[in-house]
Enzyme design. Structure first.
Site, mmCIF file in Angstrom:
data_model
loop_
_atom_site.group_PDB
_atom_site.id
_atom_site.type_symbol
_atom_site.label_atom_id
_atom_site.label_comp_id
_atom_site.label_asym_id
_atom_site.label_seq_id
_atom_site.Cartn_x
_atom_site.Cartn_y
_atom_site.Cartn_z
ATOM 1 N N ARG A 91 0.840 -1.210 0.000
ATOM 2 C CA ARG A 91 0.000 0.000 0.000
ATOM 3 C C ARG A 91 0.867 1.248 0.000
ATOM 4 O O ARG A 91 0.555 2.246 -0.650
ATOM 5 C CB ARG A 91 -0.906 0.026 1.232
ATOM 6 C CG ARG A 91 -2.056 -0.949 1.149
ATOM 7 C CD ARG A 91 -3.103 -0.674 2.225
ATOM 8 N NE ARG A 91 -4.070 -1.752 2.249
ATOM 9 C CZ ARG A 91 -5.130 -1.838 1.443
ATOM 10 N NH1 ARG A 91 -5.384 -0.897 0.577
ATOM 11 N NH2 ARG A 91 -5.944 -2.858 1.528
ATOM 12 N N MET A 119 -11.870 2.929 -4.686
ATOM 13 C CA MET A 119 -12.117 1.780 -3.811
ATOM 14 C C MET A 119 -10.856 1.235 -3.144
ATOM 15 O O MET A 119 -10.792 0.048 -2.846
ATOM 16 C CB MET A 119 -12.815 0.671 -4.593
ATOM 17 C CG MET A 119 -14.158 1.084 -5.181
ATOM 18 S SD MET A 119 -15.329 1.644 -3.938
ATOM 19 C CE MET A 119 -15.789 0.064 -3.229
ATOM 20 N N ARG A 120 -9.864 2.059 -2.923
ATOM 21 C CA ARG A 120 -8.670 1.591 -2.215
ATOM 22 C C ARG A 120 -8.557 2.334 -0.897
ATOM 23 O O ARG A 120 -8.803 3.555 -0.841
ATOM 24 C CB ARG A 120 -7.392 1.890 -3.026
ATOM 25 C CG ARG A 120 -7.316 1.214 -4.354
ATOM 26 C CD ARG A 120 -7.282 -0.293 -4.274
ATOM 27 N NE ARG A 120 -6.106 -0.810 -3.582
ATOM 28 C CZ ARG A 120 -5.962 -2.087 -3.248
ATOM 29 N NH1 ARG A 120 -6.903 -2.964 -3.525
ATOM 30 N NH2 ARG A 120 -4.873 -2.492 -2.636
ATOM 31 N N ASN A 163 -14.045 13.298 -0.076
ATOM 32 C CA ASN A 163 -14.634 12.030 -0.516
ATOM 33 C C ASN A 163 -16.149 12.167 -0.485
ATOM 34 O O ASN A 163 -16.695 12.977 0.266
ATOM 35 C CB ASN A 163 -14.199 10.911 0.453
ATOM 36 C CG ASN A 163 -14.785 9.560 0.083
ATOM 37 O OD1 ASN A 163 -14.762 9.154 -1.080
ATOM 38 N ND2 ASN A 163 -15.329 8.848 1.071
ATOM 39 N N HIS A 208 -19.546 9.737 0.134
ATOM 40 C CA HIS A 208 -19.984 8.429 0.633
ATOM 41 C C HIS A 208 -21.513 8.386 0.594
ATOM 42 O O HIS A 208 -22.167 9.355 0.981
ATOM 43 C CB HIS A 208 -19.480 8.211 2.068
ATOM 44 C CG HIS A 208 -19.872 6.873 2.612
ATOM 45 N ND1 HIS A 208 -19.247 5.706 2.243
ATOM 46 C CD2 HIS A 208 -20.864 6.519 3.472
ATOM 47 C CE1 HIS A 208 -19.820 4.683 2.851
ATOM 48 N NE2 HIS A 208 -20.798 5.152 3.613
ATOM 49 N N GLU A 260 -26.116 12.638 -4.919
ATOM 50 C CA GLU A 260 -24.648 12.758 -4.954
ATOM 51 C C GLU A 260 -24.217 13.699 -6.070
ATOM 52 O O GLU A 260 -23.303 14.510 -5.903
ATOM 53 C CB GLU A 260 -24.002 11.383 -5.165
ATOM 54 C CG GLU A 260 -24.155 10.431 -4.004
ATOM 55 C CD GLU A 260 -23.417 9.121 -4.247
ATOM 56 O OE1 GLU A 260 -22.278 9.145 -4.710
ATOM 57 O OE2 GLU A 260 -24.005 8.052 -3.978
#
Ligand code: GRF
Length: 216
Positions: free
Chosen positions: A67, A92-93, A109, A111, A176
């Site tokens: 990572r 998606m990491r 971000n 969500h 969103e």
């Protein structure tokens, strides 16, 4: 007007990326997208970048042994693009704490829930299981803990009796696409500073966020 140089990180279809691209097309929008970076070559959203003439890059996480190594490559790509702000849009990491700290208050971000409810995956299924009457989306500054961090903007949508996860997801996704551009605008205009652990919006009513949080 100097526009905030923004990079968008994606993993998949990129409908939020498309909404951000559309917003940035307005001449008076205070941000511009200078780079789109995907961790997968098959991310559908790369086509939106290409269609808009935005430079894109694939940094495949599988090419890196750890990572830390992946995040270092991301960081290098962002700096090379001259990014001042990072928008995660279906990325998606999990990111390492040093990377997140390097971009502290410069990375946001989206969500698909009203955080702090339902962080993580299977958001809509869990909202339905919990029987909540409202769900929605949250745009927030990124902190090392997943789906946490000072909230910039939220939009609520009703959960309807016959909803399944797919129907609820679609209703939230439409919210969103309105919320993320508005949050980016607030950040780019310097009107969403972090004070302590919260964002204190610098806006006078009637402000754009009143659309989402109407005064009582
Ligand atoms: C969105 O629901 C977003 O909130 C979540 O992942 C999804 C990405 O969708 N983090 P898209 O790739 O922007 O269409």
């Amino acid at each position: 007007m100097a526009r905030l140089r923004t990079a968008v990180l994606i993993s998949g279809r990129g409908s939020n990326l498309r909404a951000l691209i559309a917003a940035c097309a307005a001449p008076d929008f205070p941000a511009e997208i200078v780079a789109v970076i995907a961790n997968r070559a098959d991310a559908g959203g790369l086509a939106h970048a290409a269609a808009a003439g935005i430079a894109s890059r694939v940094v495949p996480h599988r090419d890196y042994p750890s990572r830390e190594a992946f995040d270092a490559a991301l960081d290098a790509a962002l700096r090379q693009a001259g990014a001042e702000l990072v928008c995660l849009a279906g990325f998606m990491r999990l990111l390492t704490a040093p990377f997140v700290e390097a971009w502290r208050d410069r990375m946001i971000n989206i969500h698909p829930s009203l955080l702090p409810a339902f962080p993580g995956l299977r958001t809509h299924e869990r909202a339905l299981e919990a029987g909540v009457r409202f769900s929605g989306c949250t745009v927030h500054y990124v902190r090392p803990e997943m789906d946490l961090g000072p909230i910039i903007l939220q939009a609520a949508v009703p959960v309807l009796p016959r909803d399944d996860a797919e129907r609820l997801a679609a209703r939230i996704l439409a919210a969103e696409h309105r919320a993320y551009p508005l949050a980016l605008r607030l950040v780019a205009e310097g009107r969403a500073p972090v004070v302590g652990n919260r964002v204190v919006l610098q806006t006078e009513p009637p402000a754009i966020e009143a659309l989402f949080n109407p005064p009582g």
